[in-house]
Design a protein around this motif. Structure first.
Motif, PDB file in Angstrom:
ATOM      1  N   ALA A  27     111.417  53.834  60.220  1.00 51.69           N
ATOM      2  CA  ALA A  27     110.720  54.254  61.442  1.00 51.69           C
ATOM      3  C   ALA A  27     109.803  53.159  61.971  1.00 51.69           C
ATOM      4  O   ALA A  27     109.533  53.094  63.176  1.00 51.69           O
ATOM      5  N   CYS A  28     109.319  52.279  61.089  1.00 50.27           N
ATOM      6  CA  CYS A  28     108.427  51.179  61.485  1.00 50.27           C
ATOM      7  C   CYS A  28     109.184  49.918  61.894  1.00 50.27           C
ATOM      8  O   CYS A  28     108.561  48.913  62.240  1.00 50.27           O
ATOM      9  N   GLY A  29     110.506  49.959  61.826  1.00 45.94           N
ATOM     10  CA  GLY A  29     111.292  48.814  62.272  1.00 45.94           C
ATOM     11  C   GLY A  29     111.834  47.921  61.182  1.00 45.94           C
ATOM     12  O   GLY A  29     112.452  46.888  61.474  1.00 45.94           O
ATOM     13  N   PHE A  30     111.637  48.280  59.911  1.00 46.76           N
ATOM     14  CA  PHE A  30     112.191  47.476  58.819  1.00 46.76           C
ATOM     15  C   PHE A  30     113.708  47.666  58.775  1.00 46.76           C
ATOM     16  O   PHE A  30     114.203  48.784  58.907  1.00 46.76           O
ATOM     17  N   SER A 182     101.480  43.882  48.250  1.00 45.73           N
ATOM     18  CA  SER A 182     100.834  45.013  48.914  1.00 45.73           C
ATOM     19  C   SER A 182      99.491  45.275  48.248  1.00 45.73           C
ATOM     20  O   SER A 182      99.287  44.954  47.075  1.00 45.73           O
ATOM     21  N   GLN A 183      98.588  45.862  49.016  1.00 45.65           N
ATOM     22  CA  GLN A 183      97.324  46.317  48.433  1.00 45.65           C
ATOM     23  C   GLN A 183      97.401  47.810  48.109  1.00 45.65           C
ATOM     24  O   GLN A 183      96.402  48.439  47.781  1.00 45.65           O
ATOM     25  N   GLY A 184      98.627  48.379  48.213  1.00 45.00           N
ATOM     26  CA  GLY A 184      98.845  49.765  47.820  1.00 45.00           C
ATOM     27  C   GLY A 184      99.152  49.840  46.330  1.00 45.00           C
ATOM     28  O   GLY A 184      98.466  49.239  45.507  1.00 45.00           O
ATOM     29  N   ARG A 185     100.222  50.555  45.971  1.00 46.17           N
ATOM     30  CA  ARG A 185     100.590  50.649  44.558  1.00 46.17           C
ATOM     31  C   ARG A 185     101.335  49.382  44.158  1.00 46.17           C
ATOM     32  O   ARG A 185     102.401  49.069  44.684  1.00 46.17           O
ATOM     33  N   ARG A 186     100.766  48.653  43.214  1.00 45.73           N
ATOM     34  CA  ARG A 186     101.373  47.400  42.787  1.00 45.73           C
ATOM     35  C   ARG A 186     102.343  47.639  41.639  1.00 45.73           C
ATOM     36  O   ARG A 186     102.124  48.514  40.807  1.00 45.73           O
ATOM     37  N   GLU A 206      99.222  41.921  55.889  1.00 47.61           N
ATOM     38  CA  GLU A 206      99.489  41.531  57.280  1.00 47.61           C
ATOM     39  C   GLU A 206      99.163  40.066  57.510  1.00 47.61           C
ATOM     40  O   GLU A 206      99.953  39.329  58.113  1.00 47.61           O
ATOM     41  N   LEU A 207      98.001  39.608  57.022  1.00 48.38           N
ATOM     42  CA  LEU A 207      97.618  38.214  57.207  1.00 48.38           C
ATOM     43  C   LEU A 207      98.572  37.290  56.455  1.00 48.38           C
ATOM     44  O   LEU A 207      98.989  36.250  56.976  1.00 48.38           O
ATOM     45  N   ALA A 208      98.932  37.659  55.223  1.00 48.21           N
ATOM     46  CA  ALA A 208      99.883  36.858  54.462  1.00 48.21           C
ATOM     47  C   ALA A 208     101.221  36.764  55.188  1.00 48.21           C
ATOM     48  O   ALA A 208     101.858  35.701  55.224  1.00 48.21           O
ATOM     49  N   SER A 209     101.641  37.867  55.796  1.00 54.36           N
ATOM     50  CA  SER A 209     102.908  37.880  56.532  1.00 54.36           C
ATOM     51  C   SER A 209     102.852  36.968  57.747  1.00 54.36           C
ATOM     52  O   SER A 209     103.790  36.201  58.010  1.00 54.36           O
ATOM     53  N   ARG A 210     101.753  37.031  58.486  1.00 54.64           N
ATOM     54  CA  ARG A 210     101.631  36.171  59.668  1.00 54.64           C
ATOM     55  C   ARG A 210     101.562  34.698  59.269  1.00 54.64           C
ATOM     56  O   ARG A 210     102.042  33.837  59.997  1.00 54.64           O
ATOM     57  N   HIS A 211     100.977  34.432  58.108  1.00 57.80           N
ATOM     58  CA  HIS A 211     100.941  33.058  57.598  1.00 57.80           C
ATOM     59  C   HIS A 211     102.366  32.570  57.287  1.00 57.80           C
ATOM     60  O   HIS A 211     102.753  31.459  57.673  1.00 57.80           O
ATOM     61  N   LEU A 212     103.161  33.406  56.605  1.00 59.43           N
ATOM     62  CA  LEU A 212     104.537  33.027  56.295  1.00 59.43           C
ATOM     63  C   LEU A 212     105.343  32.762  57.570  1.00 59.43           C
ATOM     64  O   LEU A 212     106.113  31.801  57.641  1.00 59.43           O
ATOM     65  N   ILE A 213     105.156  33.611  58.572  1.00 62.72           N
ATOM     66  CA  ILE A 213     105.885  33.427  59.831  1.00 62.72           C
ATOM     67  C   ILE A 213     105.468  32.122  60.491  1.00 62.72           C
ATOM     68  O   ILE A 213     106.304  31.369  61.010  1.00 62.72           O
ATOM     69  N   ALA A 214     104.164  31.822  60.447  1.00 63.65           N
ATOM     70  CA  ALA A 214     103.683  30.565  61.022  1.00 63.65           C
ATOM     71  C   ALA A 214     104.287  29.363  60.303  1.00 63.65           C
ATOM     72  O   ALA A 214     104.491  28.303  60.907  1.00 63.65           O
ATOM     73  N   LEU A 215     104.609  29.529  59.019  1.00 61.35           N
ATOM     74  CA  LEU A 215     105.199  28.452  58.234  1.00 61.35           C
ATOM     75  C   LEU A 215     106.706  28.331  58.445  1.00 61.35           C
ATOM     76  O   LEU A 215     107.339  27.434  57.888  1.00 61.35           O
ATOM     77  N   GLY A 216     107.285  29.244  59.228  1.00 59.36           N
ATOM     78  CA  GLY A 216     108.705  29.152  59.538  1.00 59.36           C
ATOM     79  C   GLY A 216     109.599  30.135  58.817  1.00 59.36           C
ATOM     80  O   GLY A 216     110.828  30.082  58.956  1.00 59.36           O
ATOM     81  N   ILE A 217     109.012  31.059  58.040  1.00 64.48           N
ATOM     82  CA  ILE A 217     109.814  32.061  57.335  1.00 64.48           C
ATOM     83  C   ILE A 217     110.435  33.027  58.353  1.00 64.48           C
ATOM     84  O   ILE A 217     109.786  33.458  59.298  1.00 64.48           O
ATOM     85  N   GLU A 230      99.532  51.628  56.718  1.00 66.90           N
ATOM     86  CA  GLU A 230      98.992  50.595  57.604  1.00 66.90           C
ATOM     87  C   GLU A 230      99.783  49.298  57.465  1.00 66.90           C
ATOM     88  O   GLU A 230     100.075  48.623  58.457  1.00 66.90           O
ATOM     89  N   GLU A 231     100.138  48.933  56.231  1.00 66.50           N
ATOM     90  CA  GLU A 231     100.930  47.720  56.008  1.00 66.50           C
ATOM     91  C   GLU A 231     102.312  47.844  56.634  1.00 66.50           C
ATOM     92  O   GLU A 231     102.820  46.891  57.245  1.00 66.50           O
ATOM     93  N   LEU A 232     102.921  49.003  56.485  1.00 66.07           N
ATOM     94  CA  LEU A 232     104.247  49.207  57.065  1.00 66.07           C
ATOM     95  C   LEU A 232     104.215  49.076  58.579  1.00 66.07           C
ATOM     96  O   LEU A 232     105.071  48.404  59.178  1.00 66.07           O
ATOM     97  N   HIS A 233     103.241  49.699  59.217  1.00 67.17           N
ATOM     98  CA  HIS A 233     103.144  49.635  60.682  1.00 67.17           C
ATOM     99  C   HIS A 233     102.873  48.205  61.154  1.00 67.17           C
ATOM    100  O   HIS A 233     103.469  47.742  62.129  1.00 67.17           O
TER     101      HIS A 233
END
Length: 360
Positions: A27-30, A182-186, A206-217, A230-233
């Motif tokens: 539902a979140c687009g994954f 995730s900062q949820g259940r590890r 979210e910040l880690a994800s945006r960092h990876l995208i900035a690096l070209g992932i 919140e992480e999923l959205h």
């Protein structure tokens, strides 16, 4: 952007929790699911009991299912002979080849007729291996790559390593993914997060994800057992063609707020002191509005500025400040990049798109 979640049947979550996670993620687009079928701590009986139902739910949402496998996986699943069709019948659409697969097997699998995709381990890839795959005429249209995650603290890879390996793969047009914790259940047994990069182990997903995208992932996977809603959205809506900066709005002016909501391109003629948006003045002109002087304060690193009407034809010029500058009555400070994200400015290179996620 084809981002993914991770599912570990027989480990931390109940079957019901995993089914709900698949539904929420879809539902979140994954569009992708990573699963590993050779984790030593897995309850094998539970895995066998739950796997088919989880795969069926993923297929219902038309999600790609990536299985991290090794030759031992066949014994676990009761497959007598390794073949792409056996995994296809289970509903697995991509095989991430772990230890035990040689070059000839990888090349042969890349030409399979069952439309099974092959995924390389991006963290262990070498130039020699890629050159050999080219020489042996592997079918790169059926190949992508995914970096490892690292459960033990201090073992995640560096930014330099991730960029170097990813660039090698991109030269062959191989799309490459990576994991964020995730900062949820590890995930068990260590429950210390599952990042690709060690720098991300205790960072917000979210910040880690945006960092990876900035690096070209090209795609980001939430690695842990049960990410938060919140992480999923947040991660499900990310785009891979731009750098997204977290920032705080400093203006209540609707004209400036509207202008800042757009996606911009960093100018090719890179300024020494600031990142300049290529199209902001034209966007403002199309809006048919004016920017009045507002909050014309000093401009520290990370200030997001808009030139006001007193700057004449420069009205609407958007900059992100890289070198501190004095106040100028012709330039409004409309927002501030979050202090924890100022380092992301280095990835907004000439021609790169960028946008903001604002916090009031």
């Amino acid at each position: 952007m084809n981002n993914g979640i991770s599912i570990y049947p027989g480990l931390d979550n109940t079957l019901e929790e995993n089914l709900e996670l698949i539904d929420k993620a879809a539902a979140c687009g994954f569009r992708r699911i990573f699963t590993s079928l050779h984790i030593p701590e897995t309850n094998v009986q539970a895995l066998k009991r739950e796997l088919s139902e989880l795969l069926r739910e993923a297929r219902r949402h038309d999600m790609e299912i990536i299985s991290d496998i090794s030759p031992a996986t066949m014994d676990l699943l009761g497959i007598k002979e390794f073949s792409p069709s056996a995994f296809r019948m289970l509903g697995i659409t991509t095989l991430r080849l772990d230890y035990g697969f040689g070059l000839e097997e990888i090349v042969k699998l890349s030409h399979n007729k069952q439309d099974i995709r092959i995924q390389l381990n991006a963290s262990t890839i070498t130039g020699k291996l890629l050159s050999a795959l080219v020489e042996m005429q592997a079918n790169f249209r059926q190949i992508d790559a995914l970096h490892n995650f690292y459960p033990r603290r201090g073992t995640g890879i560096s930014e330099e390593c991730l960029v170097r390996k990813t660039m090698m793969l991109h030269k062959l047009k191989i799309k490459t993914g990576a994991f964020v914790p995730s900062q949820g259940r590890r995930r068990s047994p260590l429950q210390d997060g599952l990042p690709t990069m060690e720098d991300h182990r205790d960072e917000a997903a979210e910040l880690a994800s945006r960092h990876l995208i900035a690096l070209g992932i090209d795609s980001v996977f939430l690695a842990d057992s049960l990410p938060t809603d919140e992480e999923l959205h947040a991660i499900g809506s990310l785009s891979n063609d731009q750098v997204t900066l977290g920032a705080k709005l400093l203006t209540k002016d609707p004209v400036q707020r509207e202008l800042l909501s757009h996606t911009f391109t960093a100018r090719a003629d890179e300024a020494r002191d600031a990142i300049r948006a290529e199209e902001s003045r034209l966007i403002l002109k199309d809006m048919g509005m004016k920017i009045q002087p507002d909050n014309t304060i000093i401009r520290p690193i990370g200030a997001v500025t808009l030139d006001n009407a007193d700057y004449k034809r420069y009205m609407g010029e958007l900059q992100i400040i890289r070198t501190p500058q004095e106040a100028d009555a012709r330039t409004n400070v409309a927002a501030m990049v979050e202090e924890s994200e100022v380092n992301m400015l280095q990835y907004i290179t000439p021609g790169r798109k960028f946008s903001f996620r604002f916090k009031e």
